[in-house]
Design a protein around this motif. Sequence first.
Motif, PDB file in Angstrom:
ATOM      1  N   CYS A 163       0.745  -1.133   0.066  1.00 53.36           N
ATOM      2  CA  CYS A 163       0.020   0.006   0.069  1.00 53.36           C
ATOM      3  C   CYS A 163       0.961   1.418   0.028  1.00 53.36           C
ATOM      4  CB  CYS A 163      -0.878   0.003   1.261  1.00 53.36           C
ATOM      5  SG  CYS A 163      -0.136   0.639   2.854  1.00 53.36           S
ATOM      6  N   CYS A 164       2.059   1.196   0.368  1.00 51.19           N
ATOM      7  CA  CYS A 164       3.047   2.280   0.406  1.00 51.19           C
ATOM      8  C   CYS A 164       3.732   2.682  -0.889  1.00 51.19           C
ATOM      9  CB  CYS A 164       4.195   2.157   1.458  1.00 51.19           C
ATOM     10  SG  CYS A 164       3.188   1.795   3.098  1.00 51.19           S
ATOM     11  N   ILE A 165       3.641   1.277  -1.820  1.00 56.97           N
ATOM     12  CA  ILE A 165       4.493   1.731  -3.233  1.00 56.97           C
ATOM     13  C   ILE A 165       3.492   1.733  -4.391  1.00 56.97           C
ATOM     14  CG2 ILE A 165       5.994   0.646  -4.747  1.00 56.97           C
ATOM     15  CD1 ILE A 165       7.222  -0.567  -2.197  1.00 56.97           C
ATOM     16  N   LEU A 166       2.358   1.211  -4.038  1.00 55.14           N
ATOM     17  CA  LEU A 166       1.033   0.867  -5.135  1.00 55.14           C
ATOM     18  C   LEU A 166       0.654   2.688  -5.586  1.00 55.14           C
ATOM     19  CD1 LEU A 166      -0.735  -1.832  -4.635  1.00 55.14           C
ATOM     20  CD2 LEU A 166       0.679  -1.643  -6.610  1.00 55.14           C
ATOM     21  N   PRO A 167       0.278   3.636  -4.537  1.00 54.98           N
ATOM     22  CA  PRO A 167       0.095   4.872  -4.967  1.00 54.98           C
ATOM     23  C   PRO A 167       1.155   5.676  -6.039  1.00 54.98           C
ATOM     24  CG  PRO A 167      -0.301   4.535  -2.594  1.00 54.98           C
ATOM     25  CD  PRO A 167       0.417   3.479  -3.103  1.00 54.98           C
ATOM     26  N   VAL A 168       2.388   5.361  -5.750  1.00 47.69           N
ATOM     27  CA  VAL A 168       3.341   6.015  -6.397  1.00 47.69           C
ATOM     28  C   VAL A 168       3.350   5.538  -7.661  1.00 47.69           C
ATOM     29  CG1 VAL A 168       6.042   6.655  -6.623  1.00 47.69           C
ATOM     30  CG2 VAL A 168       4.944   6.370  -4.459  1.00 47.69           C
ATOM     31  N   VAL A 169       3.188   4.181  -7.885  1.00 47.52           N
ATOM     32  CA  VAL A 169       3.047   3.706  -9.477  1.00 47.52           C
ATOM     33  C   VAL A 169       1.897   4.011  -9.804  1.00 47.52           C
ATOM     34  CG1 VAL A 169       2.678   1.261 -10.432  1.00 47.52           C
ATOM     35  CG2 VAL A 169       4.344   1.473  -8.430  1.00 47.52           C
ATOM     36  N   PHE A 170       0.651   4.065  -9.227  1.00 45.85           N
ATOM     37  CA  PHE A 170      -0.381   4.612  -9.897  1.00 45.85           C
ATOM     38  C   PHE A 170      -0.332   5.998 -10.450  1.00 45.85           C
ATOM     39  CE2 PHE A 170      -3.083   1.373  -7.541  1.00 45.85           C
ATOM     40  CZ  PHE A 170      -3.079   0.369  -8.429  1.00 45.85           C
ATOM     41  N   ILE A 171       0.387   7.002  -9.532  1.00 48.96           N
ATOM     42  CA  ILE A 171       0.653   8.537 -10.086  1.00 48.96           C
ATOM     43  C   ILE A 171       1.317   8.330 -11.344  1.00 48.96           C
ATOM     44  CG2 ILE A 171       1.545  10.369  -9.309  1.00 48.96           C
ATOM     45  CD1 ILE A 171       0.609   9.925  -6.454  1.00 48.96           C
ATOM     46  N   LEU A 172       2.605   7.624 -11.254  1.00 49.25           N
ATOM     47  CA  LEU A 172       3.376   7.537 -12.255  1.00 49.25           C
ATOM     48  C   LEU A 172       2.596   6.977 -13.636  1.00 49.25           C
ATOM     49  CD1 LEU A 172       6.632   6.124 -10.602  1.00 49.25           C
ATOM     50  CD2 LEU A 172       6.109   8.512 -11.678  1.00 49.25           C
ATOM     51  N   LEU A 173       1.444   6.236 -13.435  1.00 50.37           N
ATOM     52  CA  LEU A 173       0.753   5.755 -14.552  1.00 50.37           C
ATOM     53  C   LEU A 173      -0.270   6.782 -15.048  1.00 50.37           C
ATOM     54  CD1 LEU A 173       0.176   1.828 -13.645  1.00 50.37           C
ATOM     55  CD2 LEU A 173       1.644   2.874 -15.488  1.00 50.37           C
ATOM     56  N   GLY A 174      -0.404   7.902 -14.371  1.00 52.67           N
ATOM     57  CA  GLY A 174      -1.393   9.062 -14.699  1.00 52.67           C
ATOM     58  C   GLY A 174      -2.532   9.044 -13.767  1.00 52.67           C
ATOM     59  N   MET A 175      -2.862   8.299 -12.849  1.00 55.28           N
ATOM     60  CA  MET A 175      -3.952   8.318 -12.279  1.00 55.28           C
ATOM     61  C   MET A 175      -3.805   9.552 -11.111  1.00 55.28           C
ATOM     62  SD  MET A 175      -4.683   4.483 -11.497  1.00 55.28           S
ATOM     63  CE  MET A 175      -6.183   4.375 -11.129  1.00 55.28           C
TER      64      MET A 175
ATOM     65  N   GLY B 140       8.465 -12.451   3.847  1.00 54.11           N
ATOM     66  CA  GLY B 140       9.842 -11.908   3.575  1.00 54.11           C
ATOM     67  C   GLY B 140       9.874 -10.813   2.716  1.00 54.11           C
ATOM     68  N   ILE B 141       9.088 -10.913   1.616  1.00 54.22           N
ATOM     69  CA  ILE B 141       8.979  -9.834   0.854  1.00 54.22           C
ATOM     70  C   ILE B 141       8.273  -8.877   1.316  1.00 54.22           C
ATOM     71  CG2 ILE B 141       7.652  -9.242  -1.483  1.00 54.22           C
ATOM     72  CD1 ILE B 141       8.496 -12.181  -2.591  1.00 54.22           C
ATOM     73  N   ALA B 142       7.268  -9.130   2.120  1.00 57.27           N
ATOM     74  CA  ALA B 142       6.498  -7.814   2.701  1.00 57.27           C
ATOM     75  C   ALA B 142       7.426  -7.356   3.840  1.00 57.27           C
ATOM     76  CB  ALA B 142       5.202  -8.619   3.668  1.00 57.27           C
ATOM     77  N   TRP B 143       8.206  -7.865   4.456  1.00 56.30           N
ATOM     78  CA  TRP B 143       9.048  -7.127   5.351  1.00 56.30           C
ATOM     79  C   TRP B 143      10.175  -6.414   4.565  1.00 56.30           C
ATOM     80  CZ3 TRP B 143       9.003  -5.869  10.090  1.00 56.30           C
ATOM     81  CH2 TRP B 143       8.264  -6.615  11.018  1.00 56.30           C
ATOM     82  N   ILE B 144      10.561  -6.840   3.359  1.00 57.77           N
ATOM     83  CA  ILE B 144      11.628  -6.052   2.572  1.00 57.77           C
ATOM     84  C   ILE B 144      11.029  -4.646   1.907  1.00 57.77           C
ATOM     85  CG2 ILE B 144      12.761  -6.128   0.510  1.00 57.77           C
ATOM     86  CD1 ILE B 144      13.512  -8.708   1.010  1.00 57.77           C
ATOM     87  N   VAL B 145       9.387  -4.795   1.715  1.00 57.73           N
ATOM     88  CA  VAL B 145       9.009  -3.688   1.209  1.00 57.73           C
ATOM     89  C   VAL B 145       8.627  -2.698   2.276  1.00 57.73           C
ATOM     90  CG1 VAL B 145       6.803  -2.951   0.025  1.00 57.73           C
ATOM     91  CG2 VAL B 145       7.913  -4.987  -0.857  1.00 57.73           C
ATOM     92  N   VAL B 146       8.092  -3.318   3.388  1.00 53.68           N
ATOM     93  CA  VAL B 146       7.822  -2.352   4.520  1.00 53.68           C
ATOM     94  C   VAL B 146       9.141  -1.425   4.983  1.00 53.68           C
ATOM     95  CG1 VAL B 146       7.322  -2.249   6.893  1.00 53.68           C
ATOM     96  CG2 VAL B 146       5.612  -3.617   5.238  1.00 53.68           C
ATOM     97  N   LEU B 147      10.366  -2.171   5.091  1.00 58.10           N
ATOM     98  CA  LEU B 147      11.383  -1.473   5.856  1.00 58.10           C
ATOM     99  C   LEU B 147      12.343  -0.660   4.533  1.00 58.10           C
ATOM    100  CD1 LEU B 147      12.954  -4.573   7.499  1.00 58.10           C
ATOM    101  CD2 LEU B 147      11.932  -2.812   8.420  1.00 58.10           C
ATOM    102  N   TYR B 148      12.114  -0.746   3.455  1.00 57.89           N
ATOM    103  CA  TYR B 148      12.771   0.010   2.308  1.00 57.89           C
ATOM    104  C   TYR B 148      11.766   0.600   1.404  1.00 57.89           C
ATOM    105  CZ  TYR B 148      16.665  -2.900   3.555  1.00 57.89           C
ATOM    106  OH  TYR B 148      17.620  -3.329   4.242  1.00 57.89           O
ATOM    107  N   GLN B 149      10.608   0.829   2.133  1.00 57.99           N
ATOM    108  CA  GLN B 149       9.523   1.442   1.253  1.00 57.99           C
ATOM    109  C   GLN B 149       9.878   2.958   0.554  1.00 57.99           C
ATOM    110  OE1 GLN B 149       6.098   1.792   3.413  1.00 57.99           O
ATOM    111  NE2 GLN B 149       6.914   2.931   5.110  1.00 57.99           N
ATOM    112  N   ASP B 150      10.446   3.603   1.689  1.00 55.65           N
ATOM    113  CA  ASP B 150      11.191   5.060   1.009  1.00 55.65           C
ATOM    114  C   ASP B 150      12.304   4.818   0.040  1.00 55.65           C
ATOM    115  OD1 ASP B 150       9.532   6.122   3.194  1.00 55.65           O
ATOM    116  OD2 ASP B 150      11.356   6.052   4.732  1.00 55.65           O
ATOM    117  N   SER B 151      13.040   4.174   0.075  1.00 63.06           N
ATOM    118  CA  SER B 151      13.876   3.671  -0.988  1.00 63.06           C
ATOM    119  C   SER B 151      13.340   3.314  -2.269  1.00 63.06           C
ATOM    120  CB  SER B 151      15.049   2.796  -0.802  1.00 63.06           C
ATOM    121  OG  SER B 151      15.686   3.064   0.396  1.00 63.06           O
TER     122      SER B 151
ATOM    123  N   SER C 291      12.101   8.849  -9.208  1.00 60.85           N
ATOM    124  CA  SER C 291      13.427   9.357  -9.966  1.00 60.85           C
ATOM    125  C   SER C 291      13.719   8.630 -11.180  1.00 60.85           C
ATOM    126  CB  SER C 291      14.563   9.842  -8.989  1.00 60.85           C
ATOM    127  OG  SER C 291      14.852   8.667  -8.606  1.00 60.85           O
ATOM    128  N   GLY C 292      13.458   7.315 -11.002  1.00 56.84           N
ATOM    129  CA  GLY C 292      14.126   6.340 -12.078  1.00 56.84           C
ATOM    130  C   GLY C 292      13.321   6.348 -13.267  1.00 56.84           C
TER     131      GLY C 292
END
Length: 107
Positions: free
Chosen positions: A21-33, A87-98, A105-106
């Motif tokens: 839920c922390c990464i999907l909004p950024v992806v949706f905005i980049l897609l034009g939503m 484990g994937i969930a922990w990685i996403v939660v811990l590194y969501q800012d990065s 930017s990329g």
Amino acid sequence: MKNSLRLSYGSALASVGVSACCILPVVFILLGMGGSWLAIFGKIAAVSFYVVAASSLIIGLSYYLALRRGALGRLKWWLLGATAQTGIAWIVVLYQDSINNYLISGL
């Protein structure tokens, strides 16, 4: 045993959903939503650590029950799949800012 196995997979999917839920909004905005609907994710993001931690405890309990009942050999792939999802969930939660910074930017 099937109930604890279903519970472990359910908790793993919940933790992946909460962490995404922390990464999907950024992806949706980049897609034009539009971004006005992003306030919905604030409440979910506030409890993401608790959901992922609870998921980890439930999967640990599933390992314990499988070992105690002698079914670990039979259920090892199911349990490893749930562990990988958590484990994937922990990685996403811990590194969501990065991850968000990279997506902004990329792309």
